[in-house]
Design an enzyme around this catalytic site. Structure first.
Site, mmCIF file in Angstrom:
data_model
loop_
_atom_site.group_PDB
_atom_site.id
_atom_site.type_symbol
_atom_site.label_atom_id
_atom_site.label_comp_id
_atom_site.label_asym_id
_atom_site.label_seq_id
_atom_site.Cartn_x
_atom_site.Cartn_y
_atom_site.Cartn_z
ATOM 1 N N HIS A 62 33.952 40.273 36.114
ATOM 2 C CA HIS A 62 32.924 39.397 36.854
ATOM 3 C C HIS A 62 31.683 39.765 36.942
ATOM 4 C CE1 HIS A 62 36.571 36.903 38.079
ATOM 5 N NE2 HIS A 62 37.231 37.974 38.077
ATOM 6 N N ARG A 64 29.144 37.966 38.186
ATOM 7 C CA ARG A 64 28.787 37.154 39.309
ATOM 8 C C ARG A 64 27.043 36.631 39.077
ATOM 9 N NH1 ARG A 64 33.748 37.578 41.574
ATOM 10 N NH2 ARG A 64 33.861 39.594 42.511
ATOM 11 N N HIS A 179 45.505 33.012 35.504
ATOM 12 C CA HIS A 179 45.500 33.648 36.660
ATOM 13 C C HIS A 179 46.805 32.896 37.495
ATOM 14 C CE1 HIS A 179 43.928 34.887 40.797
ATOM 15 N NE2 HIS A 179 44.735 34.045 40.953
ATOM 16 N N ASP A 306 39.399 43.641 35.651
ATOM 17 C CA ASP A 306 39.064 42.851 36.624
ATOM 18 C C ASP A 306 37.894 43.045 37.583
ATOM 19 O OD1 ASP A 306 39.337 40.357 38.268
ATOM 20 O OD2 ASP A 306 41.169 40.819 38.914
#
Lengths: 430, 307
Positions: A62, A64, A179, A306
């Protein structure tokens, strides 16, 4: 620019190589692999005592950006990736706005090219806005270079919607990364259910919430034929479901994070260290042990981080309101080397499979092999160099690591990305 | 001297710690319950902040009275009057109060682990006045005091804790404290209210109050939090009362010397029938009285130990 990597132990199971070699890189390509190479014009990178492997790939990060640039940006995430020894990362689409159309795929790709430190392979959302209600523009995103599709951060709650997603994706050569979380079961859970939740007095996030959706998505894979990849698997039972699907010959794969391999709910003590708050949560010791066995025996296909950066104020608070996740890009390889390869449990060639070959294939990227003609995405690893995991060690904008305070042995020292040196003796270039 | 600096949870208390608290509380009994001037100078000049981030009446007033009776200077802050509602972080709130040089925080919080978090941001001593679904150690101490007053001892007693155990900080601190003192604990609840891992407490577990009520020395009824009924862990008040409520009929089957406790506030007619709440076995008001004594003891032992 030409580089000659001299005397490294080269490991690449794709070409059956596990021996000392010299490797010559010119421009973006590997031009020669031989026992001894002389090249007067090339800059020499000393590889004696080190291991040279195909560039590492993390298919679950991630960054962001856009939307949460105070946590991480494509530029700072790229620095963290290079520092951790990676040449490729797949960014998850749960940004703001969500990566759910072609233009949103171009943005991280363009920013990453500008940063020039790592190949960013953006994933697209399955559903518009990751809301689980209507299909995202999946074909448009494929045409703009999306590497795979996921609503990571949430499970697609409706089985009917997930079936539509998988059926639609099945027309493209792309994997759906699931997920798995039935939200009516995970509810307000913030920690593994059972002993940890009871001891610390918080709502549990039960294994069943994950396992039931893994089972559902495997059945949807059977029904639609779409390749299915289970994200961040965390329980023994979930892994058993994946193993059974593989045994049947279904196109099902899965990934595991270092924190689910090397930490469990017993590590969460009365100090409520929020860097250990994850989704899915750290599970029982027996789950952790089953996952370690799974990454060794081939039932788990790859290691991902992750990588989930969060600002200090989002973690320095009460557990129940702290954000989920840990950063991981800069500790993933050192953890695998310290706990798996260094202890003799995992071979170097298996490490290369789970951290380079398999994730690259799942992202449908061209294979990188250590042979002439292949793109020069390479990671050079010193298995003896030691690091202390402190906040200062991280290039990531955020410091929320579950592994702060650990002392690890083995780290990437040099990285070439398409022939460009992005890490030089442990220092990020540029 | 207690073995702990703060009172955060009962699981870190030794049997000796608990005995010290109960004995000290007992020594305050004649002062608080017999004298006209119910006050000692033990904590004169010490500053205590009651930081109640979640609404509470009885626990807050019990602490405030205990503080007055020890002659401490204390102020109380509520969640609605503090800057927490303005979005201030816990660390900032604590550091701000701490800058005024206080000796002790008494904390009530909606979120588990808040008191522990506060210890990281202050040198003051912290007492947990109930945190989320985690612990309520001062409630456990007053319960133990009440039970010991009746039986003269705690070891070997059979205690049933009945009710919404899954959401109960009272159970979370009482069960381990009873085990530490050698009592035998049985957790009674519908499956949807049982604790996630009863083995951690080392307790017995049953869904049937009627199977165990005749063997118990203490029947401890928990309040069923009506606001938690949504989500359908139980179908109705009526059914809960029928299956798990302490009725006169069930009360009649208890051992002759057995007692009934409840942490309050009660839902009369739900977990406990009105006549039972007021019957001779009921120790519910004794618990309230013991609350002041035991909280005095905890503050005295934790602060006095520094002199």
């Amino acid at each position: 620019m030409a580089y000659l990597i001299k005397g490294a132990h080269v490991v690449d199971p794709q070409v059956g190589l596990d021996d000392i070699r010299d490797v010559l890189v010119d421009g973006k390509e590997i031009v020669e692999v031989a026992e001894s190479i002389e090249a007067a014009d090339a800059e020499v990178i000393e590889g004696t005592g080190k291991y040279l492997v195909p560039g590492l790939v993390d298919m679950h990060v991630h960054f962001r950006d856009p939307g949460f640039e105070y946590k991480e940006t494509i530029a700072t995430g790229s620095r963290a990736a290079a520092h951790g020894g990676f040449t490729d990362v797949a960014t998850m689409p749960n940004t703001d706005p969500v990566t759910d159309d072609g233009a949103e795929i171009r943005y991280p790709s363009d920013r990453a090219r500008k940063a020039g430190l790592v190949h960013v392979r953006p994933m697209g959302a399955l559903t518009r806005g990751e809301k689980g209600e209507s299909l995202a523009e999946i074909g448009d995103m494929v045409m703009e270079g999306a590497s795979a599709f996921s609503d990571d951060g949430h499970g697609v709650q409706s089985a009917g919607m997930m079936k539509t997603c998988m059926a639609y994706v099945s027309q493209f050569d792309r994997v759906v990364c699931a997920h798995c979380e039935v939200e009516s079961l995970s509810g307000n859970g913030v920690i593994n259910s059972g002993r940890a939740a009871t001891r610390l007095g918080m709502f549990g996030w039960p294994p069943l919430a994950e396992e039931l959706e893994i089972w559902r998505d495997i059945e949807l894979c059977r029904s639609t034929g779409c390749a299915l990849h289970i994200c961040h698997i965390s329980t023994e039972k979930g892994l058993e479901l994946v193993k059974a699907a593989k045994a049947e010959g279904l196109p099902v794969t899965c990934e595991v994070t270092p924190h689910h391999l090397f930490l469990c709910d017993e590590d969460i003590d009365d100090t409520y260290n929020t860097n250990l708050k994850m989704n899915p949560p750290l599970r029982k010791r027996s789950d952790m042990e089953a996952l370690c066995a799974g990454i060794l025996d081939g039932s788990i296909d790859c290691v991902v981080t992750d990588h989930a950066p969060h600002a200090k104020h989002e973690k320095d608070c009460e557990w129940e309101i702290a954000f989920f996740g840990t950063i991981g890009l800069e500790t993933s390889l050192p953890l695998m080397l310290t706990n798996m390869v260094g202890t003799g449990k995992m071979s170097w060639s298996r490490l290369v499979e789970v951290m380079a070959v398999n994730p690259r294939a799942l992202l449908r990227c061209k294979p990188v092999k250590i042979e002439a003609g292949s793109q020069a995405d390479l990671t050079l690893i010193d298995p003896k160099r030691e690091i202390d995991v402190t906040e200062d060690y991280f290039q990531s904008k955020s410091k929320n690591s579950a592994f702060l305070g650990q002392h690890l042995t083995g780290v990437a020292t040099d990285v070439l990305m398409a022939g460009k040196r992005t890490l030089a003796d442990g220092v990020v270039v540029a | 001297m207690l073995s702990v600096k703060h009172l955060i949870d009962t699981t870190s208390l030794t049997a000796d710690d608990i005995t010290q608290i109960l004995d000290t509380a007992k020594s305050f009994d004649p002062i608080v319950n017999a004298r006209t001037i119910k006050k000692v100078p033990a904590l004169r000049g010490r500053t205590i902040v009651n930081l109640f981030l979640e609404p509470s009446t009885r626990t807050l007033k019990s602490f405030e009275l205990a503080e007055k009776r020890l002659s401490a200077d204390s102020i109380s802050m509520g969640g609605s009057t503090s800057s927490v509602v303005k979005g201030e972080s816990l660390a900032d709130t604590i550091q701000t109060i701490d800058a005024m040089n206080v000796d002790m925080f008494v904390v009530r919080a909606r979120l588990a682990g808040t008191p522990q978090k506060i210890t990281e941001n202050t040198d003051a001593i912290v007492i947990n006045g109930g945190d989320g679904k985690h612990q309520h150690p001062t409630q456990a101490m007053l319960d133990l005091y009440t039970i010991r007053e009746h039986f003269g001892h705690l070891d070997g007693l059979k205690v049933a804790i009945v009710g919404d155990l899954a959401h109960s900080r009272v159970c979370g601190s009482l069960a381990p404290a009873l085990k530490t003192m050698g009592a035998d604990v049985t957790l009674v609840a519908p499956p949807t209210f049982q604790v996630g891992d009863p083995s951690w407490f080392g307790c017995n577990q049953t869904n049937h109050l009627d199977d165990v009520i005749e063997d118990m020395d203490v029947v401890y009824m928990l309040r069923v939090q009506l606001e938690r009924m949504e989500g359908a862990a139980i179908p109705s008040r009526r059914e809960y009362n029928r299956l798990y409520g302490l009725s006169l009929e069930r009360e009649a089957r208890m051992k002759p010397n057995a007692i009934i406790c409840h942490p309050g506030p009660m839902n009369r007619g739900m977990e406990i029938d009105a006549e039972v709440a007021d019957c001779a076995r009921s120790r519910i008001l004794n618990q309230v009285n013991a609350g002041v004594l035991t909280r005095m003891a905890e503050m005295y032992l934790l602060l006095g130990g520094e002199e």
